[in-house]
Design an enzyme around this catalytic site. Structure first.
Site, PDB file in Angstrom:
ATOM      1  N   MET A 193       0.698  -1.195   0.072  1.00 35.38           N
ATOM      2  CA  MET A 193      -0.064   0.090   0.071  1.00 35.38           C
ATOM      3  C   MET A 193       0.750   1.238   0.031  1.00 35.38           C
ATOM      4  O   MET A 193       1.920   1.567   0.649  1.00 35.38           O
ATOM      5  CB  MET A 193      -0.847  -0.016   1.296  1.00 35.38           C
ATOM      6  CG  MET A 193      -1.749   1.115   1.389  1.00 35.38           C
ATOM      7  SD  MET A 193      -2.738   1.216   2.656  1.00 35.38           S
ATOM      8  CE  MET A 193      -4.076  -0.093   2.359  1.00 35.38           C
ATOM      9  N   CYS A 194       0.482   2.303  -0.740  1.00 38.30           N
ATOM     10  CA  CYS A 194       1.257   3.574  -0.952  1.00 38.30           C
ATOM     11  C   CYS A 194      -0.024   4.542  -0.491  1.00 38.30           C
ATOM     12  O   CYS A 194      -0.873   4.433   0.204  1.00 38.30           O
ATOM     13  CB  CYS A 194       1.935   3.706  -1.972  1.00 38.30           C
ATOM     14  SG  CYS A 194       0.923   3.642  -3.498  1.00 38.30           S
ATOM     15  N   TYR A 195       0.196   5.712  -1.192  1.00 34.50           N
ATOM     16  CA  TYR A 195      -0.637   6.879  -1.110  1.00 34.50           C
ATOM     17  C   TYR A 195      -1.923   6.610  -2.100  1.00 34.50           C
ATOM     18  O   TYR A 195      -3.116   6.674  -1.275  1.00 34.50           O
ATOM     19  CB  TYR A 195      -0.033   8.170  -1.479  1.00 34.50           C
ATOM     20  CG  TYR A 195       1.167   8.615  -0.883  1.00 34.50           C
ATOM     21  CD1 TYR A 195       1.199   9.225   0.260  1.00 34.50           C
ATOM     22  CD2 TYR A 195       2.487   7.972  -1.234  1.00 34.50           C
ATOM     23  CE1 TYR A 195       2.326   9.600   1.157  1.00 34.50           C
ATOM     24  CE2 TYR A 195       3.580   8.391  -0.616  1.00 34.50           C
ATOM     25  CZ  TYR A 195       3.641   9.056   0.534  1.00 34.50           C
ATOM     26  OH  TYR A 195       4.658   9.458   1.234  1.00 34.50           O
TER      27      TYR A 195
END
EC number: 2.8.1.1
Length: 109
Positions: free
Chosen positions: A64-66
Site C-alpha cells: 500500500m502507498c498513497y
C-alpha cells in the site's frame, strides 16, 4: 506468480482480516505516523531486511502507498526478491481511509 496483481481495498481488507496476507505500507514516516492501516508493516529501505527475515517467501504480501501508484513498483521489487504472491492495493491508503475510516491507526508502531 511472475507479475503482481492489483486488488481493491475491499479485497485487501478481507485478506488482512482472514490473515491470508500481510500488508506493508511504503509511505513516508510522517504520513505513516499520521494514519495507517492497523497491522501494516512500515516498509522502508531501513526495514526491508527485517521484513524479509521475518516473513517466508511464500507469504502473500499486499503493498500500500498513497494512491496505488508507487505500490506497483514496490510490488514488482518484492517479487524480484523472491516473494511468491504480491499484490498492489489500488487506491492506496487514500482509498482505505475512505472505505474504512474507523480502521486507521496512528503513531509509528
Amino acid at each position: 506468480m511472475e507479475q503482481f496483481e492489483c486488488i481493491n481495498v475491499e479485497e485487501a481488507h478481507q485478506k488482512l482480516h482472514q490473515q491470508t496476507a500481510v500488508l506493508v505500507d511504503i509511505r513516508d514516516p510522517q504520513s505513516y505516523a499520521m494514519g495507517h492501516t492497523p497491522g501494516a508493516f512500515h516498509l522502508t529501505n531501513d526495514t526491508l531486511g527485517a521484513f524479509m527475515r521475518d516473513n517466508d517467501f511464500d507469504t502473500a504480501v499486499m503493498v500500500m502507498c498513497y494512491h496505488g501508484n508507487s505500490s506497483k513498483g514496490a510490488a514488482q521489487y518484492l517479487l524480484q526478491q523472491g516473494f511468491d504472491k504480491v499484490y498492489s492495493v489500488d487506491g492506496g491508503f487514500d482509498a482505505w481511509h475512505r472505505h474504512f475510516p474507523a480502521e486507521v491507526a496512528r503513531g509509528t508502531f
